[in-house]
Design a protein around this motif. Structure first.
Motif, PDB file in Angstrom:
ATOM      1  N   VAL A  26       0.834  -1.201   0.000  1.00 20.72           N
ATOM      2  CA  VAL A  26       0.000   0.000   0.000  1.00 20.72           C
ATOM      3  C   VAL A  26       0.871   1.254   0.000  1.00 20.72           C
ATOM      4  O   VAL A  26       0.556   2.242  -0.670  1.00 20.72           O
ATOM      5  N   VAL A  27       1.967   1.214   0.737  1.00 17.32           N
ATOM      6  CA  VAL A  27       2.863   2.378   0.800  1.00 17.32           C
ATOM      7  C   VAL A  27       3.436   2.691  -0.572  1.00 17.32           C
ATOM      8  O   VAL A  27       3.455   3.852  -1.004  1.00 17.32           O
ATOM      9  N   HIS A  28       3.911   1.675  -1.266  1.00 20.08           N
ATOM     10  CA  HIS A  28       4.486   1.881  -2.591  1.00 20.08           C
ATOM     11  C   HIS A  28       3.443   2.395  -3.579  1.00 20.08           C
ATOM     12  O   HIS A  28       3.722   3.293  -4.384  1.00 20.08           O
ATOM     13  N   LEU A  29       2.258   1.834  -3.543  1.00 14.57           N
ATOM     14  CA  LEU A  29       1.186   2.293  -4.424  1.00 14.57           C
ATOM     15  C   LEU A  29       0.822   3.749  -4.142  1.00 14.57           C
ATOM     16  O   LEU A  29       0.594   4.529  -5.067  1.00 14.57           O
ATOM     17  N   THR A  30       0.789   4.115  -2.877  1.00 20.19           N
ATOM     18  CA  THR A  30       0.449   5.488  -2.497  1.00 20.19           C
ATOM     19  C   THR A  30       1.508   6.469  -2.997  1.00 20.19           C
ATOM     20  O   THR A  30       1.184   7.529  -3.560  1.00 20.19           O
ATOM     21  N   ILE A  31       2.772   6.122  -2.782  1.00 21.16           N
ATOM     22  CA  ILE A  31       3.867   6.991  -3.226  1.00 21.16           C
ATOM     23  C   ILE A  31       3.798   7.209  -4.735  1.00 21.16           C
ATOM     24  O   ILE A  31       3.877   8.341  -5.229  1.00 21.16           O
ATOM     25  N   GLN A  32       3.654   6.129  -5.475  1.00 20.54           N
ATOM     26  CA  GLN A  32       3.650   6.220  -6.923  1.00 20.54           C
ATOM     27  C   GLN A  32       2.415   6.959  -7.441  1.00 20.54           C
ATOM     28  O   GLN A  32       2.505   7.740  -8.393  1.00 20.54           O
ATOM     29  N   THR A  33       1.271   6.719  -6.835  1.00 17.69           N
ATOM     30  CA  THR A  33       0.049   7.381  -7.292  1.00 17.69           C
ATOM     31  C   THR A  33       0.132   8.887  -7.088  1.00 17.69           C
ATOM     32  O   THR A  33      -0.232   9.668  -7.973  1.00 17.69           O
ATOM     33  N   ILE A  34       0.618   9.303  -5.922  1.00 18.48           N
ATOM     34  CA  ILE A  34       0.725  10.741  -5.649  1.00 18.48           C
ATOM     35  C   ILE A  34       1.740  11.394  -6.564  1.00 18.48           C
ATOM     36  O   ILE A  34       1.477  12.458  -7.158  1.00 18.48           O
ATOM     37  N   PHE A  35       2.900  10.770  -6.713  1.00 21.35           N
ATOM     38  CA  PHE A  35       3.936  11.382  -7.554  1.00 21.35           C
ATOM     39  C   PHE A  35       3.496  11.452  -9.013  1.00 21.35           C
ATOM     40  O   PHE A  35       3.590  12.498  -9.652  1.00 21.35           O
ATOM     41  N   HIS A  36       2.997  10.338  -9.547  1.00 18.84           N
ATOM     42  CA  HIS A  36       2.634  10.310 -10.970  1.00 18.84           C
ATOM     43  C   HIS A  36       1.303  11.003 -11.233  1.00 18.84           C
ATOM     44  O   HIS A  36       1.108  11.583 -12.303  1.00 18.84           O
ATOM     45  N   GLY A  37       0.384  10.944 -10.276  1.00 19.82           N
ATOM     46  CA  GLY A  37      -0.928  11.548 -10.485  1.00 19.82           C
ATOM     47  C   GLY A  37      -0.944  13.046 -10.295  1.00 19.82           C
ATOM     48  O   GLY A  37      -1.735  13.744 -10.947  1.00 19.82           O
ATOM     49  N   ILE A  38      -0.088  13.567  -9.420  1.00 21.88           N
ATOM     50  CA  ILE A  38      -0.075  15.010  -9.158  1.00 21.88           C
ATOM     51  C   ILE A  38       1.131  15.681  -9.801  1.00 21.88           C
ATOM     52  O   ILE A  38       0.990  16.613 -10.600  1.00 21.88           O
ATOM     53  N   PHE A  39       2.328  15.210  -9.474  1.00 24.01           N
ATOM     54  CA  PHE A  39       3.525  15.895  -9.960  1.00 24.01           C
ATOM     55  C   PHE A  39       3.768  15.670 -11.453  1.00 24.01           C
ATOM     56  O   PHE A  39       4.053  16.617 -12.194  1.00 24.01           O
ATOM     57  N   VAL A  40       3.648  14.426 -11.913  1.00 22.07           N
ATOM     58  CA  VAL A  40       3.898  14.150 -13.325  1.00 22.07           C
ATOM     59  C   VAL A  40       2.752  14.662 -14.199  1.00 22.07           C
ATOM     60  O   VAL A  40       2.978  15.371 -15.184  1.00 22.07           O
ATOM     61  N   VAL A  41       1.519  14.302 -13.839  1.00 24.53           N
ATOM     62  CA  VAL A  41       0.375  14.682 -14.668  1.00 24.53           C
ATOM     63  C   VAL A  41       0.128  16.181 -14.624  1.00 24.53           C
ATOM     64  O   VAL A  41      -0.055  16.824 -15.665  1.00 24.53           O
ATOM     65  N   MET A  42       0.131  16.761 -13.439  1.00 23.96           N
ATOM     66  CA  MET A  42      -0.279  18.167 -13.298  1.00 23.96           C
ATOM     67  C   MET A  42       0.894  19.138 -13.357  1.00 23.96           C
ATOM     68  O   MET A  42       1.008  19.952 -14.273  1.00 23.96           O
ATOM     69  N   VAL A  43       1.785  19.044 -12.380  1.00 26.11           N
ATOM     70  CA  VAL A  43       2.840  20.043 -12.247  1.00 26.11           C
ATOM     71  C   VAL A  43       3.787  20.022 -13.448  1.00 26.11           C
ATOM     72  O   VAL A  43       4.083  21.068 -14.046  1.00 26.11           O
ATOM     73  N   ALA A  44       4.268  18.844 -13.814  1.00 23.62           N
ATOM     74  CA  ALA A  44       5.221  18.760 -14.918  1.00 23.62           C
ATOM     75  C   ALA A  44       4.584  19.163 -16.242  1.00 23.62           C
ATOM     76  O   ALA A  44       5.222  19.828 -17.063  1.00 23.62           O
ATOM     77  N   THR A  45       3.332  18.780 -16.468  1.00 22.48           N
ATOM     78  CA  THR A  45       2.663  19.143 -17.721  1.00 22.48           C
ATOM     79  C   THR A  45       2.478  20.651 -17.817  1.00 22.48           C
ATOM     80  O   THR A  45       2.728  21.256 -18.863  1.00 22.48           O
ATOM     81  N   LEU A  46       2.043  21.273 -16.729  1.00 21.32           N
ATOM     82  CA  LEU A  46       1.887  22.728 -16.715  1.00 21.32           C
ATOM     83  C   LEU A  46       3.221  23.411 -16.990  1.00 21.32           C
ATOM     84  O   LEU A  46       3.313  24.329 -17.815  1.00 21.32           O
ATOM     85  N   ALA A  47       4.268  22.966 -16.309  1.00 23.09           N
ATOM     86  CA  ALA A  47       5.580  23.584 -16.488  1.00 23.09           C
ATOM     87  C   ALA A  47       6.116  23.360 -17.898  1.00 23.09           C
ATOM     88  O   ALA A  47       6.697  24.266 -18.513  1.00 23.09           O
TER      89      ALA A  47
END
Length: 308
Positions: A209-230
């Motif tokens: 669960v910890v690994h899934l949570t880490i990956q979901t937050i990083f890829h779902g927020i930082f990769v999808v949102m922050v990196a795309t905007l930047a």
């Protein structure tokens, strides 16, 4: 800050996240997280965050245009499935060579195919350097292992093609960074998540669960949102070529970091590929005073249309 300085700041943000993408995507394989699972999780999380915001702002009309849907299918669903899958077959260094190293070249080819933008002499020089590096690397790999390239390398190259097309379409269609990011995330979730739920085998129980949570937050927020905007904002200020070239540095750095962090091998063949593809992708001789050729070509097209 000047637009140029802003562009480099957005590039720095993108580089940090893209470097993290390389490391964490490889960790997906080590943590037994399926590429199908992480693709669904990242877009599901992004959808849950972005859709209420769009509804609240009454800003959903743009979703019904063809541009966000096409961008989502190319730069969202297809790109994620091929790139995440590739990390399950080959180390992170291969991503720097066959994915990020080939993105500037694939962008130039996409600009030629879609908008008849011819290769300039710099692109030809880059092509020669890259092909020479790949030829030497494949020879060294074949001598050492009996295999020149793997299935993962092919998947990375396909991913570079998708991202090159995505970058050129972004530049041409001139969607705002917000609409580009939200459109890709939402349409990817609308199309892929139901297919995933109904038809694709799940392997969520194979990972913690910890690994899934880490990956979901990083890829779902930082990769999808922050990196795309930047990334989109950087393209608007510096052009598709310069943006695509400079952010290529991040995965190359990540590939080096992956050697001690993940215990991955760094053979003479891989070193050769990293150096050759890095030089060919970055094209450092043309950074200064470079004007994005695709943007110049599009401006000329619009000028001709306005006159006619």
């Amino acid at each position: 800050m000047s637009p140029r300085s802003q562009g480099y700041l957005y590039i720095l943000i993108t580089m940090c996240i893209w470097g993290g993408f390389t490391i964490t995507s490889r960790l997906n394989a080590l943590w037994h997280i399926s590429p199908y699972d992480i693709t669904a999780l990242r877009f599901a999380l992004a959808f849950c965050i972005l859709m209420p915001i769009l509804i609240y702002k009454k800003d959903t009309a743009f979703l019904w245009k063809k541009e966000p849907f096409i961008l989502a299918m190319i730069g969202g669903v297809i790109y994620c499935l091929t790139s995440y899958s590739a990390f399950h077959y080959v180390p992170a260094a291969h991503a720097a060579i066959f994915l990020n190293g080939c993105i500037p070249l694939c962008t130039a080819v996409a600009a030629f195919v879609l908008f008849k933008q011819p290769f300039d002499k710099h692109t030809w020089i880059s092509l020669i350097i890259m092909l020479s590096a790949i030829a030497l690397m494949s020879y060294l790999m074949y001598q050492a292992t009996g295999v020149a390239f793997g299935f993962g390398d092919l998947l990375f190259f396909l991913s570079a093609i998708w991202w090159g097309i995505f970058t050129v379409l972004l530049k041409n269609w001139k969607l705002s960074a917000w609409h580009s990011m939200a459109g890709v995330a939402i349409w990817s979730a609308i199309i892929y998540v139901p297919i995933y739920i109904l038809f694709i085998p799940k392997h969520l129980s194979d990972a913690s669960v910890v690994h899934l949570t880490i990956q979901t937050i990083f890829h779902g927020i930082f990769v999808v949102m922050v990196a795309t905007l930047a990334y989109v904002e950087a393209i608007k200020r510096l052009g598709a070529f310069k943006t695509g070239s400079i952010v290529t540095l991040a995965p190359f750095i990540a590939a080096i970091i992956a050697v001690p962090m993940l215990g991955e091998p760094l053979s003479p063949a891989i070193i050769c590929g990293l150096i050759g593809m890095g030089i060919g992708a970055l094209q450092p001789w043309r950074w200064l005073g470079h004007k994005d050729p695709l943007q110049t070509h599009l401006d000329q097209q619009k000028e001709k249309m306005s006159k006619s």
